[in-house]
Design a protein around this motif. Structure first.
Motif, PDB file in Angstrom:
ATOM      1  N   LEU A 200     191.898  15.807  -7.785  1.00 48.55           N
ATOM      2  CA  LEU A 200     192.633  16.893  -8.435  1.00 48.55           C
ATOM      3  C   LEU A 200     192.539  18.166  -7.607  1.00 48.55           C
ATOM      4  O   LEU A 200     191.557  18.397  -6.897  1.00 48.55           O
ATOM      5  CB  LEU A 200     192.081  17.143  -9.837  1.00 48.55           C
ATOM      6  CG  LEU A 200     192.265  16.033 -10.870  1.00 48.55           C
ATOM      7  CD1 LEU A 200     191.711  16.465 -12.212  1.00 48.55           C
ATOM      8  CD2 LEU A 200     193.727  15.636 -10.999  1.00 48.55           C
ATOM      9  N   CYS A 203     190.481  23.486  -9.895  1.00 46.64           N
ATOM     10  CA  CYS A 203     190.803  23.845 -11.277  1.00 46.64           C
ATOM     11  C   CYS A 203     189.779  24.834 -11.808  1.00 46.64           C
ATOM     12  O   CYS A 203     188.572  24.669 -11.600  1.00 46.64           O
ATOM     13  CB  CYS A 203     190.838  22.590 -12.153  1.00 46.64           C
ATOM     14  SG  CYS A 203     191.139  22.906 -13.902  1.00 46.64           S
ATOM     15  N   TYR A 204     190.264  25.876 -12.505  1.00 45.85           N
ATOM     16  CA  TYR A 204     189.426  26.862 -13.162  1.00 45.85           C
ATOM     17  C   TYR A 204     189.771  26.826 -14.652  1.00 45.85           C
ATOM     18  O   TYR A 204     190.644  27.549 -15.141  1.00 45.85           O
ATOM     19  CB  TYR A 204     189.661  28.256 -12.576  1.00 45.85           C
ATOM     20  CG  TYR A 204     189.389  28.321 -11.083  1.00 45.85           C
ATOM     21  CD1 TYR A 204     188.106  28.572 -10.601  1.00 45.85           C
ATOM     22  CD2 TYR A 204     190.411  28.079 -10.159  1.00 45.85           C
ATOM     23  CE1 TYR A 204     187.849  28.608  -9.237  1.00 45.85           C
ATOM     24  CE2 TYR A 204     190.158  28.110  -8.793  1.00 45.85           C
ATOM     25  CZ  TYR A 204     188.873  28.371  -8.338  1.00 45.85           C
ATOM     26  OH  TYR A 204     188.620  28.408  -6.991  1.00 45.85           O
ATOM     27  N   ALA A 205     189.080  25.933 -15.366  1.00 48.25           N
ATOM     28  CA  ALA A 205     189.418  25.681 -16.769  1.00 48.25           C
ATOM     29  C   ALA A 205     189.128  26.885 -17.661  1.00 48.25           C
ATOM     30  O   ALA A 205     189.706  26.996 -18.749  1.00 48.25           O
ATOM     31  CB  ALA A 205     188.650  24.460 -17.268  1.00 48.25           C
ATOM     32  N   VAL A 213     194.656  28.870 -13.642  1.00 42.85           N
ATOM     33  CA  VAL A 213     193.996  27.577 -13.833  1.00 42.85           C
ATOM     34  C   VAL A 213     194.063  26.766 -12.542  1.00 42.85           C
ATOM     35  O   VAL A 213     193.051  26.265 -12.035  1.00 42.85           O
ATOM     36  CB  VAL A 213     194.651  26.811 -15.001  1.00 42.85           C
ATOM     37  CG1 VAL A 213     193.999  25.440 -15.144  1.00 42.85           C
ATOM     38  CG2 VAL A 213     194.513  27.595 -16.292  1.00 42.85           C
ATOM     39  N   TYR A 214     195.257  26.598 -12.005  1.00 47.56           N
ATOM     40  CA  TYR A 214     195.460  25.962 -10.707  1.00 47.56           C
ATOM     41  C   TYR A 214     196.101  27.003  -9.789  1.00 47.56           C
ATOM     42  O   TYR A 214     197.333  27.086  -9.706  1.00 47.56           O
ATOM     43  CB  TYR A 214     196.357  24.724 -10.828  1.00 47.56           C
ATOM     44  CG  TYR A 214     195.753  23.620 -11.671  1.00 47.56           C
ATOM     45  CD1 TYR A 214     194.793  22.773 -11.152  1.00 47.56           C
ATOM     46  CD2 TYR A 214     196.146  23.432 -13.001  1.00 47.56           C
ATOM     47  CE1 TYR A 214     194.225  21.764 -11.917  1.00 47.56           C
ATOM     48  CE2 TYR A 214     195.585  22.424 -13.781  1.00 47.56           C
ATOM     49  CZ  TYR A 214     194.626  21.607 -13.226  1.00 47.56           C
ATOM     50  OH  TYR A 214     194.066  20.618 -13.987  1.00 47.56           O
ATOM     51  N   ALA A 341     200.908  20.201  -9.980  1.00 40.21           N
ATOM     52  CA  ALA A 341     200.447  21.584 -10.081  1.00 40.21           C
ATOM     53  C   ALA A 341     201.472  22.550  -9.504  1.00 40.21           C
ATOM     54  O   ALA A 341     201.692  23.649 -10.043  1.00 40.21           O
ATOM     55  CB  ALA A 341     199.111  21.744  -9.362  1.00 40.21           C
ATOM     56  N   MET A 374     194.306  16.437 -15.639  1.00 40.43           N
ATOM     57  CA  MET A 374     194.510  17.862 -15.366  1.00 40.43           C
ATOM     58  C   MET A 374     194.498  18.702 -16.630  1.00 40.43           C
ATOM     59  O   MET A 374     194.642  19.929 -16.552  1.00 40.43           O
ATOM     60  CB  MET A 374     195.828  18.055 -14.612  1.00 40.43           C
ATOM     61  CG  MET A 374     195.857  17.412 -13.234  1.00 40.43           C
ATOM     62  SD  MET A 374     197.455  17.552 -12.385  1.00 40.43           S
ATOM     63  CE  MET A 374     197.559  19.330 -12.168  1.00 40.43           C
ATOM     64  N   LEU A 403     201.294  23.044 -19.357  1.00 41.09           N
ATOM     65  CA  LEU A 403     199.992  23.674 -19.190  1.00 41.09           C
ATOM     66  C   LEU A 403     199.815  24.742 -20.268  1.00 41.09           C
ATOM     67  O   LEU A 403     200.522  25.751 -20.288  1.00 41.09           O
ATOM     68  CB  LEU A 403     199.871  24.303 -17.795  1.00 41.09           C
ATOM     69  CG  LEU A 403     198.595  25.088 -17.508  1.00 41.09           C
ATOM     70  CD1 LEU A 403     197.372  24.194 -17.645  1.00 41.09           C
ATOM     71  CD2 LEU A 403     198.646  25.702 -16.119  1.00 41.09           C
ATOM     72  N   LEU A 407     192.809  24.140 -22.074  1.00 38.35           N
ATOM     73  CA  LEU A 407     193.258  22.837 -21.605  1.00 38.35           C
ATOM     74  C   LEU A 407     192.890  21.744 -22.602  1.00 38.35           C
ATOM     75  O   LEU A 407     191.878  21.829 -23.308  1.00 38.35           O
ATOM     76  CB  LEU A 407     192.626  22.521 -20.246  1.00 38.35           C
ATOM     77  CG  LEU A 407     192.991  23.444 -19.078  1.00 38.35           C
ATOM     78  CD1 LEU A 407     192.278  22.998 -17.811  1.00 38.35           C
ATOM     79  CD2 LEU A 407     194.489  23.482 -18.856  1.00 38.35           C
TER      80      LEU A 407
END
Length: 423
Positions: A200, A203-205, A213-214, A341, A374, A403, A407
């Motif tokens: 993946l 990613c910053y959830a 996020v992406y 993404a 994702m 998105l 998430l």
């Protein structure tokens, strides 16, 4: 007055053939006093095209009593050959010239006659047999400290064997309860899930905004984005006839959809055109298999973008005596995740999974698995809902990925339980 000598490397002698490295041997069980009664033989690997095997050598020494063997590969080889470089000088007393040769060190081990090692035994069993011999010597002639260490190691070995037997017994109980097929399915699903998570994009959830996020800069750096200016301008200026020609030539429908829905704002229009060009290159790469070079991306591909794609989505393999770039199956999952993404950024955080899945040639199950990994929310667009563009296939029912924050976290165990119950 002493005569002067001249230092000369054998590599500089053009009259001779390629120099073979000199061999310096030492015997593990003593020193060699008389070399007249020892016959040395040097064997090399016949696979000269393989860079890992062409330098392998085996030295054999035959005497009247014992035979000795040494090699420069495997666990018994000396590590000093990789840490240092050794040379041997040969002085010609008449010409006073010294030839310097590359040298390798070999540690000769005796082979005792009568010992037979089955062919199916591995090096681990050989090492174990040697350990048993050393242990027997310690028992007979070792010091008290060595004997205490031997007893301690044997106690630890007994404890590890007991633990291994307990784990094996517990595993047998689980297999009897659930069955081998169910366990194999769980392992396969877990490995597939780990493979998807590994490929993946960053990613910053915990981000507070969808665009964080992406991050777009993690997909296309500012330098790479600036290099796509010329390619993006050409796509943004395409006419309707040229788009129809691209459709007839089999261009990806995801790219055609982006080009037909270019926004009126100049900055957003330019960004979507550049992303559409980059997305087309990723989709084209997913259908390449082996020996990928710069020609596969066309003449207008900037070098910085080409290097980024080759570094991120391809691997190098050794084939027919040379290195080649290829896209393995695992990298196709990585391509799908990065394409998805990128589509989220240019599609107001919604992407058409069905079109992307068909363009990449993936199965619907694998594409859904990537979207769920994702953290995207899945939905469906039914025929007649929304604006339908003049692209074949959009009149069908399509799966969408959105998105949304926070998430979505999908329960893998619940999904496995449902599949097991249905079967």
């Amino acid at each position: 007055m002493a005569a002067s000598c001249v230092w000369k490397s054998c590599d500089q002698d053009r009259k001779k053939a390629a120099c073979e490295s000199a061999v310096v041997v030492q015997f593990s069980n003593g020193n060699l006093k008389n070399t007249d009664h020892v016959d040395f033989s040097l064997y090399r690997n016949i696979d000269v095209n393989n860079p890992r095997k062409k330098s392998r050598r085996i030295v054999v020494a035959e005497t009247e009593r014992l035979s000795y063997v040494a090699n420069n590969f495997g666990p018994e080889s000396l590590k000093c050959n990789t840490l240092c470089k050794y040379y041997v000088g040969v002085l010609d007393r008449k010409t006073k010239r010294m030839e310097v040769h590359n040298a390798q060190l070999f540690n000769m081990h005796p082979i005792i006659p009568g010992e037979y090692i089955p062919e199916d035994k591995t090096s681990k069993s050989i090492a174990t047999s040697y350990r048993e011999k050393v242990d027997s010597l310690i028992e007979a002639f070792g010091t008290n400290k060595q004997k205490r260490a031997l007893n301690s190691r044997r106690l630890n070995l007994v404890g590890s064997e007991a633990l291994h037997n307990a784990v094996a017994k517990a595993a047998d109980g689980i297999i009897e309860q659930r069955g081998v097929e169910a366990l194999e399915q769980d392992v396969a699903q877990s490995q597939a899930q780990n493979d998807v998570m590994h490929h993946l994009p960053p990613c910053y959830a915990d981000a507070s905004r969808p665009e964080d996020v992406y991050p777009f800069d993690e997909l296309l750096s500012p330098v790479e984005y600036a290099a796509l200016e010329e390619a993006g301008c050409k796509l943004a200026d395409l006419s309707t006839e040229e788009l129809q020609k691209m459709e007839q030539e089999g261009s990806p429908k995801t790219v055609l959809l982006l080009l037909q829905t270019l926004p009126m704002n100049a900055e957003a229009r330019e960004c979507q055109a550049r992303c559409a060009w980059y997305l087309g290159q990723l989709i084209k790469l997913s259908h390449q298999k082996r020996n990928i070079n710069r020609k596969a991306f066309g003449e207008g591909c900037p070098r910085v973008v080409h290097n980024k794609i080759m570094r991120t989505f391809t691997i190098e393999v050794f084939n027919s005596g040379r290195l080649q770039s290829m896209v393995p199956t695992s990298m196709r999952v990585k391509l799908a995740a990065h394409c998805l993404a990128l589509l989220l950024h240019v599609g107001q955080w919604t992407a058409d999974l069905t079109l992307l899945q068909r363009d990449l040639g993936l199965t619907d199950t694998k594409m859904v698995e990537v979207a769920k990994s994702m953290g995207l929310r899945l939905s469906r667009r039914y025929p007649g809902v929304g604006d339908v563009l003049d692209i074949p296939g959009l009149e069908e029912e399509h799966r969408l990925a959105t998105l949304e924050l926070p998430l979505v976290k999908y329960d893998q165990s619940r999904r496995r339980h449902k599949r097991k119950k249905m079967s």
